[in-house]
Design an enzyme around this catalytic site. Structure first.
Site, PDB file in Angstrom:
ATOM      1  CG  ASP A 140      35.224 -14.736   4.778  1.00 53.74           C
ATOM      2  OD1 ASP A 140      35.267 -15.985   4.733  1.00 53.74           O
ATOM      3  OD2 ASP A 140      34.437 -14.060   4.092  1.00 53.74           O
ATOM      4  CD  GLU A 178      27.736 -24.198   0.062  1.00 53.81           C
ATOM      5  OE1 GLU A 178      27.197 -24.199  -1.091  1.00 53.81           O
ATOM      6  OE2 GLU A 178      28.106 -23.159   0.639  1.00 53.81           O
TER       7      GLU A 178
HETATM    8  N1  UDP Z   1      38.425 -17.260  -2.160  1.00 50.37           N
HETATM    9  C1  UDP Z   1      39.414 -17.693  -3.040  1.00 50.37           C
HETATM   10  N2  UDP Z   1      39.539 -17.044  -4.256  1.00 50.37           N
HETATM   11  C2  UDP Z   1      38.733 -16.003  -4.631  1.00 50.37           C
HETATM   12  C3  UDP Z   1      37.730 -15.586  -3.729  1.00 50.37           C
HETATM   13  C4  UDP Z   1      37.597 -16.236  -2.505  1.00 50.37           C
HETATM   14  O1  UDP Z   1      40.157 -18.611  -2.726  1.00 50.37           O
HETATM   15  O2  UDP Z   1      38.902 -15.472  -5.736  1.00 50.37           O
HETATM   16  C5  UDP Z   1      38.283 -17.939  -0.846  1.00 50.37           C
HETATM   17  C6  UDP Z   1      38.089 -16.990   0.344  1.00 50.37           C
HETATM   18  O3  UDP Z   1      39.349 -16.679   0.944  1.00 50.37           O
HETATM   19  C7  UDP Z   1      37.174 -17.786   1.272  1.00 50.37           C
HETATM   20  C8  UDP Z   1      36.360 -18.650   0.305  1.00 50.37           C
HETATM   21  O4  UDP Z   1      37.100 -18.719  -0.914  1.00 50.37           O
HETATM   22  O5  UDP Z   1      37.904 -18.616   2.153  1.00 50.37           O
HETATM   23  C9  UDP Z   1      34.975 -18.080   0.019  1.00 50.37           C
HETATM   24  O6  UDP Z   1      35.102 -16.768  -0.500  1.00 50.37           O
HETATM   25  P1  UDP Z   1      34.316 -15.522   0.120  1.00 50.37           P
HETATM   26  O7  UDP Z   1      34.499 -15.501   1.593  1.00 50.37           O
HETATM   27  O8  UDP Z   1      34.715 -14.314  -0.650  1.00 50.37           O
HETATM   28  O9  UDP Z   1      32.823 -15.918  -0.260  1.00 50.37           O
HETATM   29  P2  UDP Z   1      31.466 -15.491   0.466  1.00 50.37           P
HETATM   30  O10 UDP Z   1      31.655 -15.667   1.934  1.00 50.37           O
HETATM   31  O11 UDP Z   1      31.239 -14.071   0.099  1.00 50.37           O
HETATM   32  O12 UDP Z   1      30.482 -16.430  -0.103  1.00 50.37           O
HETATM   33 MN    MN Z   2      33.176 -15.504   3.208  1.00 51.88          MN
END
Ligand code: UDP
Ligand code: MN
Length: 242
Positions: free
Chosen positions: A107, A190
């Site tokens: 995203d 990280e």
């Molecule tokens: N993701 C995943 N399983 C989940 C939620 C998220 O594989 O249950 C993936 C999501 O597609 C993204 C990454 O993990 O590539 C980080 O998730 P997200 O973008 O929701 O996190 P944020 O940006 O809110 O920290």
């Molecule tokens: Mn994200």
């Protein structure tokens, strides 16, 4: 010929999955010698994702790595994308010998210039990420060419308070560290991964993007779209209105 760039992308099934991956694939189609590791948090790969990957003409592997049940059940912040990224690391250990890898969530938004920067990585590199935390930016701070600290809205006792999109690692460097792994610890993924690559200190990092003065990656987040119909009835990258 340039060395390969391995892009490790966690993803999961939801209405936004196909649009996110479409956007991201169109960025990667502009980058030379990319190998895209798309890893779904699922037990079965989504066929619409496979079809999308095939259409891109990119080199790719479509893998699955479900989040372990014990983390899925947990209330509050979950370690999202961790099993996926560790699966990506496992793939790299088994298949790659050179080049650089980068954890790129599905995203985020990436400037294609970022990938030319990342290619310079000899060990570990870092660079700014925009739209990140309450400060709107997460970045190493470089003064007169020297590292002086990290700017991030959530330091939280981390040695490396950086975003997942804010660093890249050379494959050879990883292969020399067989125990490096990402912990299932929400908020500390990280930091935990970078610490597992030790020993190295912040001042040894390669600072890219004109000494961390250019933002080439953004932690964009897509508004959730949750239609009330069951998932199979939602439009999922192809209409099912026949
Ligand atoms: N993701 C995943 N399983 C989940 C939620 C998220 O594989 O249950 C993936 C999501 O597609 C993204 C990454 O993990 O590539 C980080 O998730 P997200 O973008 O929701 O996190 P944020 O940006 O809110 O920290
Ligand atoms: Mn994200």
């Amino acid at each position: 010929t340039v060395e390969p760039l391995y892009i490790i992308t966690p993803t999961y099934r939801r209405p936004e999955q196909i649009p996110e991956l479409t956007r991201m694939s169109h960025t990667l189609m502009l980058v030379k010698n990319v190998h895209w590791l798309v890893i779904e948090d699922a037990t079965v790969a989504t066929k619409q994702v496979t079809r999308l990957l095939e259409r891109t003409g990119l080199k790719f592997d479509h893998l699955t790595a479900p989040m372990p049940e014990k983390y899925k059940q947990k209330k509050g912040a979950k370690p999202r994308g961790v099993s996926n990224r560790n699966r990506g690391l496992q793939w790299i250990r088994a298949n790659a010998t050179n080049g650089v890898f980068y954890f790129a969530d599905d995203d985020n938004t990436y400037d294609i210039a970022l990938f030319d920067e990342i290619r310079k990585t000899k060990t570990i590199s870092m660079f700014p990420v925009g739209l990140c935390t309450k400060f709107g930016l997460s970045s190493p701070v470089i003064k007169n060419g020297k590292f002086v600290g990290f700017y991030d809205g959530w330091i939280a006792g981390r040695k490396f308070p950086v975003d997942m999109a804010g660093f890249a690692v050379s494959v050879r460097f990883l292969l020399q560290r067989p125990n490096a792994t990402m912990p299932f610890k929400a908020g500390y993924e990280e930091d935990g991964f970078l610490k597992s690559l030790a020993p190295f200190e912040p001042k040894e990092i390669e600072f890219l993007a004109d000494n961390c003065t250019k933002v080439l990656a953004w932690h964009t987040q897509t508004k959730k779209n949750e239609p009330s119909a069951p998932l199979d009835m939602k439009l999922y990258g192809e209409t099912n209105l026949v």
